[in-house]
Design a protein around this motif. Structure first.
Motif, short mmCIF file in Angstrom:
data_model
loop_
_atom_site.label_atom_id
_atom_site.label_comp_id
_atom_site.label_asym_id
_atom_site.label_seq_id
_atom_site.Cartn_x
_atom_site.Cartn_y
_atom_site.Cartn_z
N GLY A 191 0.77 -1.24 0.00
CA GLY A 191 -0.09 0.08 0.08
C GLY A 191 0.77 1.35 0.00
O GLY A 191 0.41 2.15 -0.80
N LEU A 192 2.01 1.31 0.84
CA LEU A 192 2.98 2.29 0.84
C LEU A 192 3.49 2.83 -0.57
O LEU A 192 3.63 3.84 -0.99
N LYS A 193 3.80 1.73 -1.15
CA LYS A 193 4.35 1.85 -2.79
C LYS A 193 3.48 2.42 -3.44
O LYS A 193 3.85 3.41 -4.33
N LEU A 194 2.12 2.38 -3.49
CA LEU A 194 0.85 2.81 -4.05
C LEU A 194 0.56 4.27 -3.81
O LEU A 194 0.15 5.18 -4.76
N LEU A 195 1.08 4.81 -2.63
CA LEU A 195 0.53 6.01 -2.07
C LEU A 195 0.75 7.35 -2.75
O LEU A 195 0.01 7.99 -3.31
N PRO A 196 2.24 7.55 -3.18
CA PRO A 196 2.61 8.60 -4.02
C PRO A 196 1.93 8.73 -5.31
O PRO A 196 1.57 9.67 -5.84
N PHE A 197 1.79 7.44 -5.99
CA PHE A 197 1.22 7.47 -7.32
C PHE A 197 -0.27 7.83 -7.22
O PHE A 197 -0.93 8.55 -7.93
N LEU A 198 -1.16 7.28 -5.96
CA LEU A 198 -2.24 7.61 -5.90
C LEU A 198 -2.49 9.28 -5.59
O LEU A 198 -3.47 9.69 -6.03
N PHE A 199 -1.82 9.81 -4.96
CA PHE A 199 -1.87 11.10 -4.52
C PHE A 199 -1.72 11.89 -5.84
O PHE A 199 -2.41 12.88 -6.18
N ALA A 200 -0.67 11.57 -6.64
CA ALA A 200 -0.40 12.27 -7.91
C ALA A 200 -1.38 12.19 -8.81
O ALA A 200 -1.94 13.27 -9.49
N THR A 201 -2.03 11.06 -8.85
CA THR A 201 -3.15 10.85 -9.87
C THR A 201 -4.61 11.68 -9.49
O THR A 201 -5.05 12.45 -10.09
#
Length: 290
Positions: A12-22
């Motif tokens: 989940g932590l790996k996805l967090l920055p990509f989620l926010f940017a998106t």
């Protein structure tokens, strides 16, 4: 169990920055183009299903909800409404981007949804005829204007700044993703990946029906679950597409809120479900892969 929890949290932590940017980019697009898109589809006329299908793939906050409000006021056709519902990607696009799925796969999935929406919407309009505008707006809830109805989009505090809204959306989806990933990882660990995938992949029609049924859930949960199942290999493309086509975000919930004809709403829901199943089956029969 401890390993499952740790792996789930790290994934989940790996996805967090990509989620926010998106979500931040999506908020920017929404603030800049939200009303313009709504007015374009409102004035689209015979091209309604085409514009609805093309514009619905952009996961704008309340876009499917706005279409529900416009339909309740008889300002767009049934085909246009269905085109928007079928093409709406909801949380599918952010999840795919955060999982770093290749751009070609993303565009193919979005293209399938848009094409399905355009084709189905056009056919529906040809069969049932174009709906005339209801100048009285009687389909709206008593004492409620169309604009007020559209505010029930399920997007809390849409007027907030882009940063705050993006952070809130990221946090909500991140927590839900952790829950979904934890359940999937636990199931794979204790039940086995082959058994889990066999439940759906080896039953084509059953998988399409269940996928479309999950897609009808009127919130982000359906698209998150279906997208994750597809990415984990627990659901085939056809079954996943049935669910993603039937999923319209909060569109259905808003339709039941602003359109006073309950029988009509049920018919639209049933039609959306059937089209979702047919679309998924078509994907499998045509041998489409991404």
């Amino acid at each position: 169990m401890a390993d499952i929890i740790i792996d789930t949290f790290l994934d989940g932590l790996k996805l967090l920055p990509f989620l926010f940017a998106t979500y931040f980019v999506m908020e920017y697009i929404e603030h800049r183009m939200g009303q313009k898109a709504k007015h374009m589809i409102e004035k689209s006329g015979h091209l309604g299903p085409v514009l609805g299908g093309a514009m619905g793939v952009f996961p704008q906050c309340g876009f499917s909800a706005a279409a529900s409000g416009l339909y309740a006021a008889r300002m767009i056709t049934l085909g246009t409404l269905l085109a928007v519902f079928l093409s709406t990607s909801d949380e599918m696009l952010p999840i795919l981007i955060s999982e770093q799925v290749s751009a070609s796969v993303i565009f193919k999935l979005l293209g399938i949804k848009a094409l399905a929406g355009i084709i189905a919407g056009t056919i529906v309009d040809l069969l049932v005829g174009r709906r005339q505008r209801d100048k009285t707006g009687i389909a709206l809830t008593k004492g409620e204007t169309e604009d007020e109805g559209n505010k029930n989009c399920g997007c809390e505090n849409c007027e907030d700044g882009m940063l705050k809204s993006a952070l809130r959306h990221t946090g909500n989806i991140f927590l839900f993703l952790l829950l979904v990933t934890f359940v999937l990882n636990t199931a794979i660990h204790f039940i086995g990946e082959e058994f889990l995938t066999g439940l759906i992949l080896n039953r084509p029609l059953f998988g399409h029906m269940i996928g479309a049924l999950v897609g009808l859930i009127p919130n982000c949960a359906s698209s998150v679950i279906i997208t994750q199942l597809y990415l984990k290999g627990a659901m085939g493309l056809g079954a996943a597409m049935s669910g993603l086509l039937a999923g319209s975000g909060v569109g259905l919930a808003v339709l039941f809120r602003v359109n006073g004809n309950i029988r009509e709403n049920i018919k639209i829901t049933s039609l959306l479900y059937i089209i979702g199943i047919i679309g998924g089956i078509a994907v499998d029969m045509l041998g489409i892969t991404v």
